[in-house]
Every structure is written in structure tokens, then in C-alpha cells.
Design an enzyme around this catalytic site. Structure first.
Site, PDB file in Angstrom:
ATOM      1  N   GLU A 277      -2.530  -1.163  -2.178  1.00  0.00           N
ATOM      2  CA  GLU A 277      -1.810  -2.409  -2.458  1.00  0.00           C
ATOM      3  C   GLU A 277      -2.735  -3.468  -3.057  1.00  0.00           C
ATOM      4  O   GLU A 277      -2.300  -4.320  -3.817  1.00  0.00           O
ATOM      5  CB  GLU A 277      -1.143  -2.951  -1.185  1.00  0.00           C
ATOM      6  CG  GLU A 277       0.111  -2.180  -0.804  1.00  0.00           C
ATOM      7  CD  GLU A 277       0.977  -2.911   0.213  1.00  0.00           C
ATOM      8  OE1 GLU A 277       0.487  -3.845   0.879  1.00  0.00           O
ATOM      9  OE2 GLU A 277       2.145  -2.527   0.368  1.00  0.00           O
ATOM     10  N   HIS A 298      -9.054  23.841   4.997  1.00  0.00           N
ATOM     11  CA  HIS A 298      -8.313  25.088   4.805  1.00  0.00           C
ATOM     12  C   HIS A 298      -7.059  24.866   3.967  1.00  0.00           C
ATOM     13  O   HIS A 298      -6.135  25.673   3.992  1.00  0.00           O
ATOM     14  CB  HIS A 298      -7.973  25.702   6.163  1.00  0.00           C
ATOM     15  CG  HIS A 298      -9.209  26.059   6.942  1.00  0.00           C
ATOM     16  ND1 HIS A 298      -9.682  27.342   7.044  1.00  0.00           N
ATOM     17  CD2 HIS A 298     -10.101  25.273   7.593  1.00  0.00           C
ATOM     18  CE1 HIS A 298     -10.799  27.337   7.753  1.00  0.00           C
ATOM     19  NE2 HIS A 298     -11.068  26.086   8.090  1.00  0.00           N
ATOM     20  N   LYS A 412      12.596  -1.902  -4.260  1.00  0.00           N
ATOM     21  CA  LYS A 412      13.620  -2.627  -3.502  1.00  0.00           C
ATOM     22  C   LYS A 412      14.760  -3.037  -4.420  1.00  0.00           C
ATOM     23  O   LYS A 412      15.932  -2.885  -4.076  1.00  0.00           O
ATOM     24  CB  LYS A 412      13.004  -3.894  -2.880  1.00  0.00           C
ATOM     25  CG  LYS A 412      11.996  -3.627  -1.801  1.00  0.00           C
ATOM     26  CD  LYS A 412      11.508  -4.935  -1.204  1.00  0.00           C
ATOM     27  CE  LYS A 412      10.315  -4.722  -0.320  1.00  0.00           C
ATOM     28  NZ  LYS A 412       9.649  -5.956   0.066  1.00  0.00           N
TER      29      LYS A 412
HETATM   30  O1  PA5 Z   1       0.537  -5.812   2.874  1.00  0.00           O
HETATM   31  C1  PA5 Z   1       1.649  -6.254   2.689  1.00  0.00           C
HETATM   32  O2  PA5 Z   1       1.831  -7.439   2.367  1.00  0.00           O
HETATM   33  C2  PA5 Z   1       2.890  -5.402   2.875  1.00  0.00           C
HETATM   34  O3  PA5 Z   1       2.571  -4.079   3.150  1.00  0.00           O
HETATM   35  C3  PA5 Z   1       3.727  -5.953   4.025  1.00  0.00           C
HETATM   36  O4  PA5 Z   1       2.961  -5.973   5.185  1.00  0.00           O
HETATM   37  C4  PA5 Z   1       5.003  -5.134   4.250  1.00  0.00           C
HETATM   38  O5  PA5 Z   1       5.735  -5.078   3.072  1.00  0.00           O
HETATM   39  C5  PA5 Z   1       5.845  -5.747   5.355  1.00  0.00           C
HETATM   40  O6  PA5 Z   1       6.167  -7.066   5.064  1.00  0.00           O
HETATM   41  P1  PA5 Z   1       6.741  -8.063   6.142  1.00  0.00           P
HETATM   42  O7  PA5 Z   1       5.742  -8.271   7.211  1.00  0.00           O
HETATM   43  O8  PA5 Z   1       7.041  -9.330   5.381  1.00  0.00           O
HETATM   44  O9  PA5 Z   1       8.001  -7.429   6.695  1.00  0.00           O
END
Ligand code: PA5
Length: 424
Positions: A277, A298, A412
Site C-alpha cells: 500500500e 517444497h 470499491k
Molecule cells: O492502511 C490503510 O489505510 C488501509 O489498509 C485501511 O486500514 C483499511 O482500508 C481499513 O480502513 P478503515 O480503518 O478506515 O476501515
């Protein structure tokens, strides 16, 4: 924690020193892209002490009335908790006061069905965690679990068993929590999801599961002092960032996180999220993968040894196992294993790791090693912080914003369209 670069350092790293230090300055002076999400840097000292005490009080209450805590969340609101929880629990004889169960980290109806069935005759509480308060997966899970807990305990008692960790003032979850009178905890504005295990996101469920959150914070403090030193030779986080950057420029497009202890699987999952990310954007970035050895030797071991040479490895090792066991002499020796008698399994595992490293380096796969002294709260916190600094420095070296994740929105939008969400 120890860092071993001997199989990892390419010769020309010196050319990257200045670039890495510049990126480090951009991070620590907070002048780069995404600089409104740098609260994690000083969080080891600069955290809400009152909330920290409230977390401990609530954790005691949950331990006194709940055999299970359902931790609802996804991404950064799930993986840090799961990583520490999995690494720290025994494999079997697993009997903490309160056990964590996870929900909202996928949309499986089968899982939800079984979970609701399982919880029917158990005492439990819920910690719903979402920074935005609007993420689909945890929101759906919470809708089911809220109905179930209200049905089981009645609305008034249920509202005392629901704990919401979310934004301090906005979002659907905050609105609902205020309306229903749930105990709330804050995900600080300036800490992004994947960096948030240091906040109430991680601290509440981990305290409930019986982990020492003071030690966890001590680990972050030590790491803050160690990995924010502006010294290319002495600070392994800067050096690691520079090395990754050089390797990427040399065509190494994938990094494999390797462990030899199955418990560390979710540490690798946390690392994959952190790196993917933070860096996978603008058409660039090293793809993070993980293996658990010797199991995966393996399967994908063949590919690592002899496949395309576009990979490198980062091994997470543990120096001192908590428990160990020795191989005994067998009078018949039909399996031919007497050459191992008197040897501990940890020793054999270590030799497997060393042998694999030699083979992989020989095969053109560079290999960096991070060694934890042992698996405990402090060492895991240090590991988290080390990689957080490294991913940020390397991100700035790549010229991207390491603190956003715009790509996550794309699926999304398409999903909402297919589901007929108004406005899509
Ligand atoms: O690192 C990030 O920002 C994302 O992985 C969020 O943690 C994830 O999308 C969950 O978001 P939220 O805490 O707003 O539900």
C-alpha cells in the site's frame, strides 16, 4: 534486534547514500508528500496517556466478562493485531483469559454464519475498528454482530460490550457509537491505517488478549531512538531502504519475506500490506510476497532457486525460541537420522535457514536478515517501527507518496456499481 547485510549489500550502494539521507530528511523534517500522516513517528512518546490507561481499564473489564473479543476490522485495522496475536500465542494449549476472534476482514457469508453460531452460547464483547468508519467489510460484519449481541444480552448490556475504535469526530461508526453510548477510542487523524497498530487500534485488543502493552510501547520507544538516527552506516533502516531502492533499479521487482517459524506468518502479512500500500503506485514498486519455510521450500522454493532472477529475500529470524526439543538416538536408525541425535530442532531449523541462504545467494537471490532476540512485545514493536521507517525512506526515494492508497478505492467503486449502491 540484529541486522545482517552481508549477503545483501551490492557494491554500488555508496551512490545511494546521499539519496537515502535526503529521503530520510524529507521524512523526519516532515516536508514530503503525505506529511499529514506522520503521527506514527513520534507516537512512541507522544501518545494519549489518558486513553492508554482507559485501554487498560477496559481490557480488564472485557477479560472479566468475556471469553472472546470479536475484533472487527480490515487492512490496517486488522493485520497489526493479528500479527502480534499469532506470533505471541502458543500453537496449542491456547488458553488466554480472553481470546481474539476476527471478523470484517472479508465478506464470507459462510464465515459469518459459523461465527454467529459459535458465539451463541459464549460470553463475548466486540471491538469494531475502522478509522473511516465506513469501510464495507467491517460495516457489514458489525451489522450482523451488533444484532446478535443485542439479542443475546439486551440492548443496554450489549452497548456496554461494544467498543468502537474510530475517528475522533466523524464517520458513520462515530455517529452510531455516540448515539448508542459505546465506549470509544480514537484512531489519530495523522496515523494511517497500516501504521496504526501503535494506537488504540492495536492496543485495546492486544491488551485484552493479555499482552503487555507497556512493553509494546517500550519497544516502539527504543526503535524510535535507534531508527531515527541520521547515520547511513549505523541506521539499518536507512541502509535497507537504500538497498531496496538500488535493487529495484537493477530489476529486482519482487521481495520475498521469509520466516522459519510458522507463527510469524501474519508478521509477513502485515509487511506485505505495509510495503504494497505504501509503494505500489504510479506504475512502480517492489511486489511483496512471503514464504514460510521450510514448508514453502517444497513448493515455491524451486522458483526462488531457479526461476526468473528478479527477486530478493528478507528473512525474519528469531535467535532464541521459547521452547525447543532434542532429537533422540534410535537404536535401529532405519530413517538414517542418527546423525542428528542430540541436536535441537531449533539448531536443525537454523541450519536449514543457513543452507537455504547459501543456495539462494549462489543462485543470484540476495538475502537480507533481521533477527529478533526472541518473540515478544518489545521485539515485535521494534520490527514494526524499523520497517515503517524503511518503507517511508524508500518511498520518498521512489518519488511517491508512501502514506496514501488511492488504488484501494478502485475495486470499491466497481463493487458498489455491481451492488447498486446509490450514487454509483
Ligand atoms: O492502511 C490503510 O489505510 C488501509 O489498509 C485501511 O486500514 C483499511 O482500508 C481499513 O480502513 P478503515 O480503518 O478506515 O476501515
Amino acid at each position: 534486534m540484529k541486522f545482517d547485510f552481508k549477503n545483501f549489500n551490492p557494491d554500488s550502494l555508496n551512490d545511494y547514500e546521499q539519496k537515502a539521507l535526503d529521503a530520510f530528511d524529507t521524512l523526519t523534517k516532515k516536508v514530503g508528500k503525505g506529511n499529514d500522516f506522520l503521527g506514527w513517528i513520534d507516537a512512541p512518546y507522544n501518545y494519549d496517556k489518558e486513553e492508554f490507561e482507559k485501554i487498560k481499564r477496559c481490557a480488564k473489564k472485557i477479560q472479566s466478562d468475556s471469553k472472546y473479543l470479536v475484533s472487527i476490522g480490515i487492512g490496517g485495522s486488522y493485520l497489526g493485531i493479528k500479527a502480534v496475536d499469532s506470533a505471541m500465542q502458543p500453537y496449542f494449549n491456547f488458553n488466554p483469559k480472553t481470546k481474539l476472534i476476527y471478523a470484517g476482514n472479508q465478506i464470507s457469508g459462510e464465515y459469518m454464519n459459523e461465527l454467529l453460531e459459535f458465539l451463541k452460547d459464549k460470553d463475548y464483547s466486540i471491538n469494531v475498528i475502522s478509522k473511516s468508519g465506513t469501510t464495507t467489510e467491517p460495516s457489514i460484519a458489525f451489522r450482523f454482530l451488533r444484532e446478535a449481541i443485542e439479542e443475546k444480552y439486551g440492548k443496554e448490556e450489549a452497548s456496554k460490550r461494544i467498543y468502537a475504535t474510530t475517528d475522533k469526530e466523524k464517520g458513520a461508526l462515530k455517529t452510531l457509537a455516540d448515539k448508542e453510548g459505546y465506549e470509544t477510542f480514537v484512531v489519530p487523524d495523522d496515523i494511517g491505517g497500516r501504521f496504526s497498530v501503535i494506537s488504540a487500534v492495536g492496543l485495546l485488543p492486544l491488551a485484552v488478549a493479555g499482552f503487555d502493552i507497556d512493553e509494546f510501547m517500550n519497544g516502539f520507544k527504543e526503535a524510535h531512538d535507534e531508527f531515527l538516527k541520521r547515520d547511513f552506516k549505523e541506521n539499518p533502516a536507512i541502509r535497507y531502504a537504500a538497498t531496496r531502492n538500488l535493487l529495484y533499479n537493477q530489476g529486482k521487482k519482487m521481495e520475498i519475506f521469509v520466516s522459519y517459524e510458522p507463527k510469524l506468518k501474519y508478521i509477513s502479512e502485515w509487511l506485505k500490506q505495509l510495503f504494497a500500500e505504501s509503494q505500489g503506485k504510479d506504475g512502480i514498486g517492489i511486489f511483496p510476497l512471503s514464504v514460510n519455510n521450510t514448508t514453502d521450500l517444497h513448493s515455491v522454493g524451486q522458483m526462488i532457486q531457479e526461476g526468473e532472477r528478479n527477486i530478493f529475500e528478507t528473512v525474519i529470524d528469531v535467535e532464541n525460541p521459547i521452547k525447543d526439543i532434542e532429537v533422540k538416538e534410535d537404536s535401529e536408525n532405519l530413517d538414517g537420522l542418527n546423525f542428528l541425535s542430540g541436536k535441537k530442532m531449533s539448531y536443525i531449523n537454523k541450519k536449514a535457514m543457513e543452507g537455504t541462504t547459501i543456495a539462494h545467494v549462489d543462485g543470484g537471490v540476495l538475502n537480507f536478515k533481521v533477527t529478533l532476540d526472541r518473540i515478544n512485545e518489545k521485539e515485535i514493536a521494534k520490527l514494526f517501527y524499523f520497517f515503517e521507517v524503511a518503507v517511508s525512506v524508500d518511498g520518498y526515494m521512489l518519488g511517491i507518496n508512501p502514506f496514501d492508497q488511492p488504488g484501494v478505492e478502485k475495486y470499491k467503486t466497481q463493487m458498489y456499481k455491481l451492488l447498486g449502491k446509490p450514487g454509483y
